[in-house]
Write an enzyme that holds these catalytic residues in place. Sequence first.
Site, PDB file in Angstrom:
ATOM      1  CB  CYS A   1      -0.942   0.000   1.208  1.00 19.51           C
ATOM      2  SG  CYS A   1      -2.334  -1.137   1.027  1.00 19.51           S
TER       3      CYS A   1
ATOM      4  CE  LYS B   1      -4.597   3.722  -0.881  1.00 20.74           C
ATOM      5  NZ  LYS B   1      -5.597   3.551   0.213  1.00 20.74           N
TER       6      LYS B   1
ATOM      7  CG  ASP C   1      -6.496  -2.358  -2.344  1.00 19.50           C
ATOM      8  OD1 ASP C   1      -5.324  -2.247  -2.745  1.00 19.50           O
ATOM      9  OD2 ASP C   1      -6.958  -1.683  -1.418  1.00 19.50           O
TER      10      ASP C   1
ATOM     11  CG  ASP D   1     -10.994  -1.654   0.863  1.00 17.89           C
ATOM     12  OD1 ASP D   1     -10.470  -1.171   1.885  1.00 17.89           O
ATOM     13  OD2 ASP D   1     -10.516  -1.519  -0.276  1.00 17.89           O
TER      14      ASP D   1
ATOM     15  CG  HIS E   1      -7.884  -8.515 -17.392  1.00 20.36           C
ATOM     16  ND1 HIS E   1      -8.141  -9.069 -18.620  1.00 20.36           N
ATOM     17  CD2 HIS E   1      -7.082  -7.437 -17.623  1.00 20.36           C
ATOM     18  CE1 HIS E   1      -7.536  -8.358 -19.562  1.00 20.36           C
ATOM     19  NE2 HIS E   1      -6.870  -7.367 -18.983  1.00 20.36           N
TER      20      HIS E   1
ATOM     21  CG  ASP F   1      -9.361  -1.014   5.329  1.00 19.47           C
ATOM     22  OD1 ASP F   1      -9.881   0.024   4.889  1.00 19.47           O
ATOM     23  OD2 ASP F   1      -8.871  -1.884   4.590  1.00 19.47           O
TER      24      ASP F   1
END
Length: 345
Positions: free
Chosen positions: A16, A19, A66, A89, A137, A224
């Site tokens: 993360c 991000k 995510d 999430d 995908h 979160d």
Amino acid sequence: MQNEIKLTKLASCAGCGAKVGAGVLSQLLDGIKVHSDPNLLVGFDKSDDASVYKISDDLALVQTVDFFPPIADDPYTFGAIAATNALSDVYAMGGEPKLALNIMAVPEGMPGEAVHEMLRGGYDKVYEAGALITGGHSILDPEPKYGLAVTGFVHPDRMLTNSGAKPGDVLLFTKPIGIGILTTAAKADMLTPELEKRMTDLMMTLNKAARDAMVKYRVHACTDVTGFGMLGHLSEMATGSDVEITLHVDEVDLISEAYEFAQMGLLPAGMYRNRSFAEKYVDAGQTELAKQDMLYDPQTSGGLLIAVDPADADALFAELKDSVPSAQRIGTVSEYHGGARILLR
């Protein structure tokens, strides 16, 4: 497998920490027209963890996506952490994950066995959550990435958002802080095997138990704590709820080894992005700089931050102590009277 391929060496940033900063993200979204729909209970304009769409009086869909670059060298571990993070999430909205789709980018020369293990890690966590992976995908990319698009269910009257905190609420949290700093140290081979295992175990722990406990009580808001750090997510909660939050810093479980690295100045780039975005909302008081840095540290697969009615706080806290990695009673919510929205005390 870990000896054959070092996934983190293929990525410029980890988990993360990759991000886009909250401040930059809000600028990128500014001016995009939001279409109204009476059944859209939560959309992208709410700065929340997932979207929520009402299907009937008893059912709403929770949807999120995510993914991120490797935060562990072992492909199975990376896949499990990425899936755990994506599922979180839905838990933060009070929902139950039901369906998931893989999102994967891999280098053309990545060994097939490594790709298989990455996917297996994701599958195992999704199945542990009681959900199903039904497809996905994949694309070729020099930097590997993995994650999920997740759909869950929640009752429309019992969904949670990050903007419902009320004066008097007690803030509870469910995992220790410092993961971003530890992953930065891990890329420099500065962690012991024992600490590295503890770090990955935390990131692989689902927030399912925390969600299952909190929905029994009068919880007014939840989010979160992930890439924007504790103070980034607290600022969103305080602003969205139009309240003031007092954070009792000494009650926050700061991972001791991460604290030592923070005192040394070993900090991820995401920490500086988070500070740049959120510090205008924060009155740091006399809080030591290293502890401030840890509260801005981007977490990967972090814990749930819960604003609970004070009458239910003791009971929920007691239940969480038996079911989550680190139950903490870290702050209180009060009316906002201007100035900083978050007080570090």
